[in-house]
Design a protein around this motif. Structure first.
Motif, PDB file in Angstrom:
ATOM      1  N   LYS A  72      35.441  23.085  -5.281  1.00 45.69           N
ATOM      2  CA  LYS A  72      35.963  22.093  -6.229  1.00 45.69           C
ATOM      3  C   LYS A  72      36.713  20.952  -5.532  1.00 45.69           C
ATOM      4  O   LYS A  72      37.128  21.070  -4.366  1.00 45.69           O
ATOM      5  CB  LYS A  72      36.910  22.774  -7.231  1.00 45.69           C
ATOM      6  N   ILE A  84      40.078  18.489  -6.769  1.00 44.47           N
ATOM      7  CA  ILE A  84      41.027  18.203  -7.845  1.00 44.47           C
ATOM      8  C   ILE A  84      41.186  16.682  -7.887  1.00 44.47           C
ATOM      9  O   ILE A  84      41.472  16.044  -6.867  1.00 44.47           O
ATOM     10  CB  ILE A  84      42.366  18.921  -7.628  1.00 44.47           C
ATOM     11  N   GLU A 125      47.113  18.219  -8.964  1.00 45.10           N
ATOM     12  CA  GLU A 125      47.390  19.396  -8.145  1.00 45.10           C
ATOM     13  C   GLU A 125      48.898  19.557  -7.958  1.00 45.10           C
ATOM     14  O   GLU A 125      49.649  18.580  -8.031  1.00 45.10           O
ATOM     15  CB  GLU A 125      46.692  19.367  -6.777  1.00 45.10           C
ATOM     16  N   HIS A 126      49.318  20.741  -7.694  1.00 45.39           N
ATOM     17  CA  HIS A 126      50.723  21.156  -7.587  1.00 45.39           C
ATOM     18  C   HIS A 126      51.453  21.058  -8.924  1.00 45.39           C
ATOM     19  O   HIS A 126      52.029  22.039  -9.366  1.00 45.39           O
ATOM     20  CB  HIS A 126      51.480  20.364  -6.507  1.00 45.39           C
ATOM     21  N   VAL A 166      50.221  21.094 -11.713  1.00 44.62           N
ATOM     22  CA  VAL A 166      49.546  22.027 -12.627  1.00 44.62           C
ATOM     23  C   VAL A 166      50.175  23.426 -12.573  1.00 44.62           C
ATOM     24  O   VAL A 166      50.212  24.140 -13.572  1.00 44.62           O
ATOM     25  CB  VAL A 166      48.014  22.059 -12.322  1.00 44.62           C
ATOM     26  N   VAL A 167      50.706  23.791 -11.417  1.00 51.30           N
ATOM     27  CA  VAL A 167      51.360  25.101 -11.273  1.00 51.30           C
ATOM     28  C   VAL A 167      52.635  25.150 -12.129  1.00 51.30           C
ATOM     29  O   VAL A 167      53.116  26.211 -12.494  1.00 51.30           O
ATOM     30  CB  VAL A 167      51.694  25.362  -9.769  1.00 51.30           C
ATOM     31  N   PRO A 216      48.867  31.077  -7.891  1.00 52.11           N
ATOM     32  CA  PRO A 216      48.003  29.931  -8.190  1.00 52.11           C
ATOM     33  C   PRO A 216      47.929  29.665  -9.690  1.00 52.11           C
ATOM     34  O   PRO A 216      48.154  30.577 -10.493  1.00 52.11           O
ATOM     35  CB  PRO A 216      46.646  30.370  -7.645  1.00 52.11           C
ATOM     36  N   SER A 217      47.571  28.433 -10.053  1.00 52.85           N
ATOM     37  CA  SER A 217      47.480  28.094 -11.480  1.00 52.85           C
ATOM     38  C   SER A 217      46.221  28.653 -12.128  1.00 52.85           C
ATOM     39  O   SER A 217      46.159  28.827 -13.340  1.00 52.85           O
ATOM     40  CB  SER A 217      47.467  26.574 -11.644  1.00 52.85           C
ATOM     41  N   GLY A 218      45.176  28.863 -11.311  1.00 57.01           N
ATOM     42  CA  GLY A 218      43.898  29.322 -11.848  1.00 57.01           C
ATOM     43  C   GLY A 218      42.877  28.197 -11.990  1.00 57.01           C
ATOM     44  O   GLY A 218      41.738  28.426 -12.387  1.00 57.01           O
ATOM     45  N   ILE A 219      43.260  26.979 -11.617  1.00 57.67           N
ATOM     46  CA  ILE A 219      42.337  25.841 -11.794  1.00 57.67           C
ATOM     47  C   ILE A 219      41.076  26.006 -10.930  1.00 57.67           C
ATOM     48  O   ILE A 219      39.963  25.731 -11.396  1.00 57.67           O
ATOM     49  CB  ILE A 219      43.058  24.491 -11.523  1.00 57.67           C
ATOM     50  N   ASP A 220      41.234  26.494  -9.702  1.00 59.72           N
ATOM     51  CA  ASP A 220      40.083  26.616  -8.793  1.00 59.72           C
ATOM     52  C   ASP A 220      39.069  27.626  -9.338  1.00 59.72           C
ATOM     53  O   ASP A 220      37.858  27.388  -9.328  1.00 59.72           O
ATOM     54  CB  ASP A 220      40.531  27.077  -7.396  1.00 59.72           C
ATOM     55  N   THR A 246      47.419  27.405   1.420  1.00 57.96           N
ATOM     56  CA  THR A 246      47.763  26.920   0.079  1.00 57.96           C
ATOM     57  C   THR A 246      49.099  27.516  -0.388  1.00 57.96           C
ATOM     58  O   THR A 246      49.945  26.808  -0.942  1.00 57.96           O
ATOM     59  CB  THR A 246      46.647  27.283  -0.912  1.00 57.96           C
ATOM     60  N   ILE A 296      52.270  25.508  -1.872  1.00 57.05           N
ATOM     61  CA  ILE A 296      52.767  25.723  -3.251  1.00 57.05           C
ATOM     62  C   ILE A 296      54.276  26.001  -3.206  1.00 57.05           C
ATOM     63  O   ILE A 296      55.049  25.432  -3.979  1.00 57.05           O
ATOM     64  CB  ILE A 296      52.025  26.891  -3.954  1.00 57.05           C
ATOM     65  N   GLY A 347      43.676  19.071  -3.654  1.00 56.37           N
ATOM     66  CA  GLY A 347      44.069  20.457  -3.394  1.00 56.37           C
ATOM     67  C   GLY A 347      45.515  20.500  -2.932  1.00 56.37           C
ATOM     68  O   GLY A 347      46.315  19.644  -3.285  1.00 56.37           O
ATOM     69  N   ALA A 348      45.820  21.483  -2.091  1.00 53.86           N
ATOM     70  CA  ALA A 348      47.228  21.713  -1.743  1.00 53.86           C
ATOM     71  C   ALA A 348      47.801  20.703  -0.754  1.00 53.86           C
ATOM     72  O   ALA A 348      49.016  20.575  -0.631  1.00 53.86           O
ATOM     73  CB  ALA A 348      47.383  23.120  -1.199  1.00 53.86           C
TER      74      ALA A 348
HETATM   75  C1  MEV Z   1      45.013  24.255  -5.062  1.00 60.09           C
HETATM   76  O1  MEV Z   1      43.633  24.010  -5.067  1.00 60.09           O
HETATM   77  C2  MEV Z   1      45.681  23.503  -6.165  1.00 60.09           C
HETATM   78  C3  MEV Z   1      47.190  23.720  -6.302  1.00 60.09           C
HETATM   79  O2  MEV Z   1      47.594  22.983  -7.448  1.00 60.09           O
HETATM   80  C4  MEV Z   1      47.522  25.178  -6.491  1.00 60.09           C
HETATM   81  C5  MEV Z   1      47.040  25.738  -7.812  1.00 60.09           C
HETATM   82  O3  MEV Z   1      46.882  25.018  -8.777  1.00 60.09           O
HETATM   83  O4  MEV Z   1      46.872  26.955  -7.841  1.00 60.09           O
HETATM   84  C6  MEV Z   1      47.936  23.189  -5.103  1.00 60.09           C
END
Ligand code: MEV
Length: 320
Positions: free
Chosen positions: A14, A16, A20-21, A23-24, A145-149, A189, A193, A273-274
């Motif tokens: 993926k 982003i 990112e970040h 979203v957590v 992790p947020s679960g987006i990946d 990652t 985070i 990403g991270a």
């Molecule tokens: C990692 O791909 C994206 C972050 O936002 C972490 C997450 O959402 O789990 C950095």
């Protein structure tokens, strides 16, 4: 000659695009499936056996699991338990995603492994079940992790994501092309985070308003993507890079690549990403992706073109 039935699952990595970040911490974010991913071959077996060129090998008959395969093993065990299966599985993992680079390599492996394992044991999981089982692996790899990946690896396309909710598909009226450039620097990652999350303690008010702004700009980015409004999208990407960079998520190498893509005619660019290494994404003007990629190559920067949207996890079987 005896033919055996093998199951294959392919899950994408993926990028982003925004959020990112943040979203957590509850912000909306937009992510999209790319054309690189993990391919997992599985067949029913008496034990659990895992073979991966990149991550090593494991057999439940012979001793300790290497640390690199622990997340995969736990996802397989959870899948077998969930489907009520006493048998084991043999999986062979392959991936063309660079590891620790922000392109969702661990999620693609987890999603493809869970999907191939359940299929090899004649059980079809729902997308939500695949997400939940793959998250077991992701939590071991990344902490919180947020679960987006994982969600983008399962559903594919371009998703608008909020933690704990089912993602919404963003239907594009026209294809949109991005460039992906790798800095060649690996990072963890989980460390990025927790580095980012420290800001919440130090500057709680600023942090809360940045999370709200991230959601606001993400919604704008989602409609810009639908309508292929590249000017607005580019502006938002630049905003995110500036903020993430100010918060210590970028590196001088990533900033340098971002600058070169903008100099070469891209409308927007940002880390994806991270951060802390890994990749950046850049938005070329419509129809200019190839020319910009050539220009960047002359400046020593490798850029691959990703045309959105692309599909999520796929499974099929073959007699071999
Ligand atoms: C990692 O791909 C994206 C972050 O936002 C972490 C997450 O959402 O789990 C950095």
């Amino acid at each position: 000659m005896k033919l055996s039935l093998k199951f294959f699952a392919k899950a994408p990595g993926k990028i982003i695009i925004t959020g990112e970040h943040f979203v957590v911490h509850g912000s909306l974010a937009v992510a999209a499936a790319i054309d690189k991913g993990a391919l997992v071959e599985a067949e029913a077996f008496e034990d659990i056996e895992i073979v991966s060129k990149a991550l090593g090998s494991f057999s439940s008959k012979k001793g300790e699991v290497p640390l690199s395969l622990k997340p995969t093993l736990e996802a397989i065990r959870a899948t077998l338990e969930f489907i009520g299966e006493k048998k084991g599985v043999k999986v062979i993992i392959d991936s063309d995603l660079p590891v620790s680079s922000g392109l969702g390599s661990s999620s693609a492996v987890a999603v493809a492994t869970v999907t191939a394992t359940s299929s090899a044991l004649n059980h079809e999981l729902s997308p939500e079940e695949i997400v939940n089982l793959a998250m077991i692996s992701e939590r071991i790899t990344h902490g919180k992790p947020s679960g987006i990946d994982v969600n983008v690896a399962v559903y594919g396309g371009v998703i608008l994501f909020k933690m704990g909710e089912k993602p919404k598909q963003i239907e594009l009226n026209k294809d949109v092309e991005f460039l992906v450039c790798h800095s060649g620097i690996e990072r963890r990652t989980s460390e990025m985070i927790s580095k980012f999350s420290k800001m919440k303690k130090s500057y709680p008010n600023l942090f809360t308003s940045l999370v709200s702004s991230s959601s606001y700009f993400t919604e704008m980015a989602a409609s810009a993507l639908v309508n292929k409004d590249l000017t607005t999208l580019g502006y938002i990407m630049n905003f995110f890079h500036a903020v993430l960079s100010n918060l210590g998520m970028s590196t001088k190498e990533l900033d340098h690549i971002v600058e070169k893509t903008l100099e070469s005619g891209c409308i927007g660019a940002k880390l994806t990403g991270a951060g802390g290494g890994g990749c950046i994404i850049a938005l070329p003007k419509s129809g200019e992706a190839r020319i910009v990629a050539e220009l960047l190559k002359r400046k020593g920067i490798d850029a691959s073109i990703v045309k959105l949207p692309l599909e999520g996890v796929k499974v099929w079987r073959e007699k071999i």
